[in-house]
Write a protein that holds these residues in place. Sequence first.
Motif, short mmCIF file in Angstrom:
data_model
loop_
_atom_site.label_atom_id
_atom_site.label_comp_id
_atom_site.label_asym_id
_atom_site.label_seq_id
_atom_site.Cartn_x
_atom_site.Cartn_y
_atom_site.Cartn_z
N UNK A 158 -77.03 -7.83 -33.61
CA UNK A 158 -78.14 -7.14 -32.97
C UNK A 158 -77.90 -7.01 -31.47
N UNK A 159 -77.43 -8.08 -30.85
CA UNK A 159 -77.16 -8.06 -29.41
C UNK A 159 -76.12 -7.01 -29.07
N UNK A 160 -75.03 -6.98 -29.83
CA UNK A 160 -73.97 -6.03 -29.55
C UNK A 160 -74.41 -4.59 -29.80
N UNK A 161 -75.26 -4.39 -30.81
CA UNK A 161 -75.78 -3.05 -31.09
C UNK A 161 -76.66 -2.57 -29.95
N UNK A 162 -77.54 -3.43 -29.47
CA UNK A 162 -78.40 -3.07 -28.34
C UNK A 162 -77.58 -2.85 -27.08
N UNK A 163 -76.54 -3.66 -26.91
CA UNK A 163 -75.66 -3.49 -25.75
C UNK A 163 -75.00 -2.11 -25.78
N UNK A 164 -74.58 -1.69 -26.96
CA UNK A 164 -73.96 -0.37 -27.10
C UNK A 164 -74.95 0.73 -26.74
N UNK A 165 -76.20 0.56 -27.12
CA UNK A 165 -77.23 1.55 -26.79
C UNK A 165 -77.39 1.66 -25.27
N UNK A 166 -77.40 0.53 -24.58
CA UNK A 166 -77.53 0.54 -23.12
C UNK A 166 -76.36 1.29 -22.48
N UNK A 167 -75.15 1.07 -22.99
CA UNK A 167 -73.98 1.77 -22.46
C UNK A 167 -74.10 3.27 -22.71
#
Length: 427
Positions: free
Chosen positions: A130-139
């Motif tokens: 979940x953290x990595x998915x949200x991080x990708x969205x921010x990028x």
Amino acid sequence: MSRSTVEHSSRSNTRHLTVPQGVALYVGAVLGTGLLVLPALAAKAAGPASLIAFLVLVLVSAPVAATFGALAGRYPDAGGPATFALRAFGPKTSAVTGWWFYFGTLAGMPAASAFGAAYITELVGGGRTMTMSLAAVLVLIAIGVNLFGVHLSGRVQLVLTGFLALLLVGTVVLAAPKADTANLQPFAPHGFAGIATAISLLVWAFIGWETVTHLAPDFRNPRRDLPLATGISIVVIGVLYLAVGGMTILVLGPRAGETEAPLAALLGEGLGTSVRVVAAVIAVVVTLGVLNVFVASMAKLGAALGRDGALPHWLAKGSRSGDVPRRSLLVVTTGTAISFVVAILTGFELEQALLAENACLIAIYLVAMAAGVRLLPSGGKQRWFAVIATVLVFGVLLLAGWYLLFAAALAVGALLYLKFSRRSPET
């Protein structure tokens, strides 16, 4: 790159970054995600004496920032430090410097974006995926903004930084009534060693001065605007860091080294509201600000490296003032995606990737400061700032330790590319 190329670059478009936008870009880049956790880590290492570490690093960053501002004002080009290295030391050093930022930052993108995403995950629930998915969205948000050019990126950054400054000032003002000078005792529970540790931790919070140099040609008058924006930013960043660090100690006391979200804890003290919600809001604003600046800088740098032969010429489109480097931005997007896949599949510790990126950035600082010693007018204060900054940055470089091997590997890659590519860099 020729002087005429640089001069044409600065005149080719009427849409320019302003001094306030330059300050916003600097503040967003330098305050960075370290603001979320480093005040607490410094307090844990040195107690109230961590305030000395903050003050030392504010003073140390001044000559470094001033040198970057002076160089960018004199040599405004999308290559940034790579351009300074080219003029001072030649194409090989320039290529290596460019690769350190372009590929080093790509490696650190998952870690940089995960700082903010982790706070959201803590709020809504979920694990590493979940953290990595949200991080990708921010990028992706940062990339989307930069598709429309630095003039929009600068405006967005002005809004983000304004909101962040409001949050920080509001946090300090609301928490101030609960400040207690008794929390300053004992002042240095771990002695000089604790202060030294705090300095080594906080040094990562003062990296980011190099990013705006890549956007220098997009200012109306770089020679005037860049040093002015840099000077204002030094004051703003110094005041904000000292204020947040001071309130962390005075309000939270012994708890300062125990909390994972000192800003949220301070604001929670003042408002009595949910610390988790506040932490998530602050983290997202800070992270988006950092990503916005770094994506803009990387995209411009990639175009400049393509133009100069340090990367394929296909990337060169977009290096001039006002142009949008969409091809380079595509490479940044692809490279970031690869970094995310590697991080997810291998379970690689994000902190290690970030430290490897930091090693590259400090190496860039050393080359840029040394370039300043060679390029800035002799006998003037700018040259002396560069000399002082070179000595200070060399000392900081030693703290990177084994992570310098990553920077060395990229340097070898850059030199091999120059050797075997058909095109040689322009001089």
